[in-house]
Write a protein that holds these residues in place. Structure first.
Motif, short mmCIF file in Angstrom:
data_model
loop_
_atom_site.label_atom_id
_atom_site.label_comp_id
_atom_site.label_asym_id
_atom_site.label_seq_id
_atom_site.Cartn_x
_atom_site.Cartn_y
_atom_site.Cartn_z
N GLY A 113 0.88 -1.18 -0.03
CA GLY A 113 -0.06 -0.05 -0.16
C GLY A 113 0.69 1.12 0.01
N MET A 114 0.27 2.38 0.35
CA MET A 114 0.93 3.61 0.39
C MET A 114 1.74 3.71 1.51
N PHE A 115 1.32 2.95 2.74
CA PHE A 115 2.11 2.96 4.02
C PHE A 115 2.45 1.83 4.33
N THR A 116 3.60 1.73 4.87
CA THR A 116 4.41 0.42 5.68
C THR A 116 5.01 0.63 6.98
N LYS A 117 5.35 -0.48 7.36
CA LYS A 117 6.02 -0.34 8.88
C LYS A 117 7.36 -1.12 8.78
N THR A 118 8.23 -0.76 9.74
CA THR A 118 9.34 -1.52 9.63
C THR A 118 10.00 -1.49 11.00
N GLU A 119 11.00 -2.41 11.20
CA GLU A 119 11.60 -2.37 12.70
C GLU A 119 12.65 -1.45 12.85
N VAL A 120 12.52 -1.15 14.30
CA VAL A 120 13.63 0.10 14.48
C VAL A 120 14.37 -0.61 15.41
N GLU A 121 16.05 -0.42 15.08
CA GLU A 121 16.88 -0.92 15.90
C GLU A 121 17.10 -0.03 17.11
N LEU A 122 17.11 -0.58 18.48
CA LEU A 122 17.54 0.38 19.71
C LEU A 122 18.54 -0.01 20.06
N ASP A 123 19.65 0.84 20.78
CA ASP A 123 20.78 0.52 21.30
C ASP A 123 20.71 -0.31 22.62
N ALA A 124 20.67 -1.74 22.54
CA ALA A 124 20.52 -2.02 23.94
C ALA A 124 21.77 -2.09 24.90
N ASN A 125 22.72 -1.76 24.20
CA ASN A 125 23.89 -1.63 24.89
C ASN A 125 23.80 -0.10 25.79
N PHE A 126 23.15 0.85 25.11
CA PHE A 126 23.07 2.24 25.64
C PHE A 126 22.27 1.96 26.99
N ILE A 127 21.04 1.34 26.64
CA ILE A 127 20.08 1.24 27.92
C ILE A 127 20.70 0.59 29.05
N ASN A 128 21.61 -0.30 28.87
CA ASN A 128 22.27 -0.82 29.98
C ASN A 128 23.53 -0.13 30.62
N THR A 129 24.05 0.91 29.96
CA THR A 129 24.92 1.61 30.71
C THR A 129 24.62 3.28 30.95
N ILE A 130 23.18 3.45 30.98
CA ILE A 130 22.93 4.89 31.30
C ILE A 130 23.21 5.01 32.87
N ARG A 131 23.83 6.25 32.95
CA ARG A 131 24.27 6.69 34.21
C ARG A 131 23.50 7.97 34.51
N GLU A 132 22.89 8.70 33.95
CA GLU A 132 22.13 9.96 34.04
C GLU A 132 21.08 10.28 33.05
N VAL A 133 20.30 10.71 33.46
CA VAL A 133 18.86 11.02 32.49
C VAL A 133 18.38 12.41 32.68
N ALA A 134 17.60 13.04 31.95
CA ALA A 134 16.90 14.27 32.27
C ALA A 134 15.38 14.08 32.00
N VAL A 135 14.67 14.65 32.69
CA VAL A 135 13.10 14.35 32.77
C VAL A 135 12.64 15.60 32.17
N LEU A 136 11.98 15.84 31.24
CA LEU A 136 11.45 16.71 30.31
C LEU A 136 9.74 17.00 30.77
N SER A 137 9.43 17.88 31.55
CA SER A 137 8.01 18.00 31.99
C SER A 137 7.65 19.15 31.31
N ARG A 138 6.20 19.26 30.98
CA ARG A 138 5.37 20.23 30.46
C ARG A 138 5.38 21.45 30.96
N LEU A 139 5.39 22.74 30.17
CA LEU A 139 5.34 23.77 31.04
C LEU A 139 3.85 23.83 31.37
N GLN A 140 3.66 24.36 32.67
CA GLN A 140 2.56 24.58 33.23
C GLN A 140 2.04 26.12 32.85
N VAL A 141 1.15 26.26 31.91
CA VAL A 141 0.74 27.65 31.76
C VAL A 141 -0.44 28.03 32.57
N LYS A 142 -0.43 29.17 33.00
CA LYS A 142 -1.50 29.57 33.71
C LYS A 142 -2.19 30.88 33.34
#
Length: 142
Positions: A113-142
């Motif tokens: 068809g016009m659209f398809t899907k495919t597998e996406v390779e994720l870096d399994a080594n990356f997820i096992n070596t994470i030491r630090e993350v950042a949390v992205l919060s939505r801005l609270q508009v008042k």
């Protein structure tokens, strides 16, 4: 304050989304989880596609699926495209555009068809070596 639904990144790579918040810790739903979904696009192409995790029940498979990729029906039914980076879409309400999700090596037009899907390779080594993350919060508009 960290809230359910906030995005989690490490460097320029999507890690997941906050699933549960407690007083002193939070649980992160990894981008490989079958319930994880987000708006994405191929690098240098702003046409939105849908990314979702593809892990099995014991999370031994660290991959994902990109859906709604526009196919070119005049080309072969399976084409190697090199290693194309899949990134967060500028349509995302949580992640800024251009943050790495994973890589696509081949697009199969298995549906014809016009659209398809495919597998996406994720870096399994990356997820096992994470030491630090950042949390992205939505801005609270008042």
């Amino acid at each position: 304050a960290i809230q359910v639904g906030d995005g989690v990144i490490s460097g320029n790579i999507v890690v997941g989304r906050i699933k549960k918040v407690f007083r002193n810790l939070s649980i992160v739903e990894l981008l490989s989880a079958p319930t994880f979904r987000m708006s994405a696009c191929l690098e240098n192409d702003n046409f939105p596609v849908i990314f979702h995790g593809n892990a099995n029940s014991d999370f031994t498979q660290y991959s994902g699926i990109a859906e709604n990729i526009v196919t070119n029906l005049s080309e072969n039914r399976s084409r190697k495209i090199g290693k194309v980076r899949l990134v967060s879409s500028y349509l995302s309400d949580i992640f800024p555009g251009g943050v790495t999700i994973g890589y696509i090596n081949k697009i199969d037009d298995m549906y014809g068809g016009m659209f398809t899907k495919t597998e996406v390779e994720l870096d399994a080594n990356f997820i096992n070596t994470i030491r630090e993350v950042a949390v992205l919060s939505r801005l609270q508009v008042k």
